[in-house]
Design a protein around this motif. Structure first.
Motif, PDB file in Angstrom:
ATOM      1  N   ASP A  36       0.758  -1.261   0.154  1.00  0.00           N
ATOM      2  CA  ASP A  36      -0.085  -0.078   0.143  1.00  0.00           C
ATOM      3  C   ASP A  36       0.954   1.107   0.038  1.00  0.00           C
ATOM      4  OD1 ASP A  36      -2.285  -1.298   0.207  1.00  0.00           O
ATOM      5  OD2 ASP A  36      -2.670  -1.299   2.247  1.00  0.00           O
ATOM      6  N   GLU A  37       1.898   1.394   0.716  1.00  0.00           N
ATOM      7  CA  GLU A  37       2.693   2.261   0.984  1.00  0.00           C
ATOM      8  C   GLU A  37       3.379   2.739  -0.426  1.00  0.00           C
ATOM      9  OE1 GLU A  37       5.065   4.053   4.419  1.00  0.00           O
ATOM     10  OE2 GLU A  37       6.595   2.944   3.205  1.00  0.00           O
ATOM     11  N   VAL A  38       3.967   1.748  -0.927  1.00  0.00           N
ATOM     12  CA  VAL A  38       4.870   1.922  -2.322  1.00  0.00           C
ATOM     13  C   VAL A  38       3.987   2.423  -3.416  1.00  0.00           C
ATOM     14  CG1 VAL A  38       4.878  -0.409  -3.072  1.00  0.00           C
ATOM     15  CG2 VAL A  38       6.706   0.998  -3.751  1.00  0.00           C
ATOM     16  N   LYS A  39       2.694   1.867  -3.329  1.00  0.00           N
ATOM     17  CA  LYS A  39       1.879   2.379  -4.568  1.00  0.00           C
ATOM     18  C   LYS A  39       1.285   3.904  -4.318  1.00  0.00           C
ATOM     19  CE  LYS A  39       0.556  -2.273  -5.696  1.00  0.00           C
ATOM     20  NZ  LYS A  39      -0.373  -3.244  -5.454  1.00  0.00           N
ATOM     21  N   ILE A  71      14.248   3.354   1.696  1.00  0.00           N
ATOM     22  CA  ILE A  71      13.169   3.159   3.025  1.00  0.00           C
ATOM     23  C   ILE A  71      14.007   3.320   4.384  1.00  0.00           C
ATOM     24  CG2 ILE A  71      11.896   1.155   4.430  1.00  0.00           C
ATOM     25  CD1 ILE A  71      11.735  -0.267   1.640  1.00  0.00           C
ATOM     26  N   ASP A  72      13.218   4.265   5.139  1.00  0.00           N
ATOM     27  CA  ASP A  72      13.659   4.230   6.421  1.00  0.00           C
ATOM     28  C   ASP A  72      12.793   4.429   7.429  1.00  0.00           C
ATOM     29  OD1 ASP A  72      11.987   6.723   6.268  1.00  0.00           O
ATOM     30  OD2 ASP A  72      13.659   7.913   5.490  1.00  0.00           O
ATOM     31  N   THR A  76       5.276   3.938   9.177  1.00  0.00           N
ATOM     32  CA  THR A  76       5.152   2.796   9.952  1.00  0.00           C
ATOM     33  C   THR A  76       5.431   1.591   9.327  1.00  0.00           C
ATOM     34  OG1 THR A  76       3.247   3.999  11.045  1.00  0.00           O
ATOM     35  CG2 THR A  76       3.121   1.529  11.067  1.00  0.00           C
ATOM     36  N   ALA A  77       5.189   1.511   7.861  1.00  0.00           N
ATOM     37  CA  ALA A  77       5.471   0.373   7.246  1.00  0.00           C
ATOM     38  C   ALA A  77       6.863   0.162   7.091  1.00  0.00           C
ATOM     39  CB  ALA A  77       4.907   0.382   5.625  1.00  0.00           C
ATOM     40  N   GLY A  78       7.617   1.265   6.843  1.00  0.00           N
ATOM     41  CA  GLY A  78       9.038   1.346   6.816  1.00  0.00           C
ATOM     42  C   GLY A  78       9.734   0.738   7.945  1.00  0.00           C
ATOM     43  N   HIS A  79       9.278   1.122   9.393  1.00  0.00           N
ATOM     44  CA  HIS A  79       9.783   0.919  10.454  1.00  0.00           C
ATOM     45  C   HIS A  79       9.538  -0.775  10.656  1.00  0.00           C
ATOM     46  CE1 HIS A  79      10.729   1.100  14.777  1.00  0.00           C
ATOM     47  NE2 HIS A  79       9.995   0.534  14.930  1.00  0.00           N
ATOM     48  N   THR A 135      12.163  -8.887  -1.669  1.00  0.00           N
ATOM     49  CA  THR A 135      10.862  -9.562  -1.496  1.00  0.00           C
ATOM     50  C   THR A 135       9.795  -8.805  -2.458  1.00  0.00           C
ATOM     51  OG1 THR A 135       9.204 -10.008   0.373  1.00  0.00           O
ATOM     52  CG2 THR A 135      10.209  -7.846   0.307  1.00  0.00           C
ATOM     53  N   TYR A 136       8.700  -9.492  -2.717  1.00  0.00           N
ATOM     54  CA  TYR A 136       7.543  -8.859  -3.785  1.00  0.00           C
ATOM     55  C   TYR A 136       6.313  -8.643  -3.280  1.00  0.00           C
ATOM     56  CZ  TYR A 136      11.208 -10.935  -6.661  1.00  0.00           C
ATOM     57  OH  TYR A 136      12.628 -11.208  -7.549  1.00  0.00           O
ATOM     58  N   LEU A 137       5.975  -7.604  -3.777  1.00  0.00           N
ATOM     59  CA  LEU A 137       4.716  -6.785  -3.416  1.00  0.00           C
ATOM     60  C   LEU A 137       3.642  -6.906  -4.394  1.00  0.00           C
ATOM     61  CD1 LEU A 137       6.399  -3.550  -1.704  1.00  0.00           C
ATOM     62  CD2 LEU A 137       6.014  -5.875  -0.763  1.00  0.00           C
TER      63      LEU A 137
END
Length: 210
Positions: A36-39, A71-72, A76-79, A135-137
């Protein structure tokens, strides 16, 4: 499987053959949050990827055409992803004594037609990237959309593995030993590429970030 079981299986397979490929390895909730984040990231957060590091870094669309976003811990998702990757690091160090020290990773977006030709993530003796993690999303990824990851033996032109970029699949391999490539995708393809590194600081010089 639990995270600890997945980590143990990855360690066993890396020890035995130098690589591991596991379907549905990433927790569904984490994978969904990352997808969801990357999109949803603004276009300006992405930059055209290049090859090489620091002064030797160049951008050449003849070799790769993906775009990336590092990514950092700022989301929330990155963490959550970095925490999960740190758990894998601890397990690998405990089981394999690799001395993994730091981890860096980025989202990768391949638009239709994008690819990344055969390359190594690290070269022997440079003491930089030791272990590669991908990993794939992508949910509902049909075979006709292409974009597979091909992993080759150290010497040879016949692939050892052909990995479909399906949601939650995790690939881990020794960075210095396995040339690999990404075949052209026929749809928007999202993934995370990451690397564990050892601490090569010395002589007053701190090991640099990517």
């Amino acid at each position: 499987m639990s995270d600890s079981e997945i980590f143990d299986r990855i360690a066993e397979e890396v020890y035995r053959q130098g690589y591991s490929v596991l379907s549905n390895a990433l927790p569904v909730e984490l994978c969904t949050a990352l997808a969801d984040e990357v999109k949803s990231l603004p276009v300006e957060r992405f930059s055209r990827a290049g090859i090489g590091r620091q002064d030797a870094h160049i951008k050449t669309e003849a070799i790769r055409r993906d775009e990336i976003c590092w990514i950092d811990n700022s989301t929330t998702a990155g963490h959550a992803w970095l925490e999960w990757a740190d758990g894998l690091k601890r397990a690998l160090n405990r089981r394999l004594f690799l001395g993994l020290f730091s981890f860096e990773s980025h989202y990768a977006h391949y638009q239709p037609g994008d690819f990344y030709k055969v390359h190594l993530d690290a070269f022997r003796g440079q003491q930089n990237r030791v272990l590669t993690v991908v990993t794939y999303l992508n949910s509902d990824w049909p075979a006709e959309d292409g974009g597979e990851l091909l992993i080759y033996p150290e010497e040879g032109k016949i692939p050892l593995l052909k990995v479909t970029p399906e949601f939650g699949t995790l690939v881990v391999f020794l960075s210095e030993e396995f040339p690999h490539e990404v075949l052209p995708a026929n749809a928007d393809r999202y993934s995370i590429a990451g690397w564990y590194r050892i601490n090569s600081s010395g002589n007053g010089k701190v090991d640099p970030d990517a």
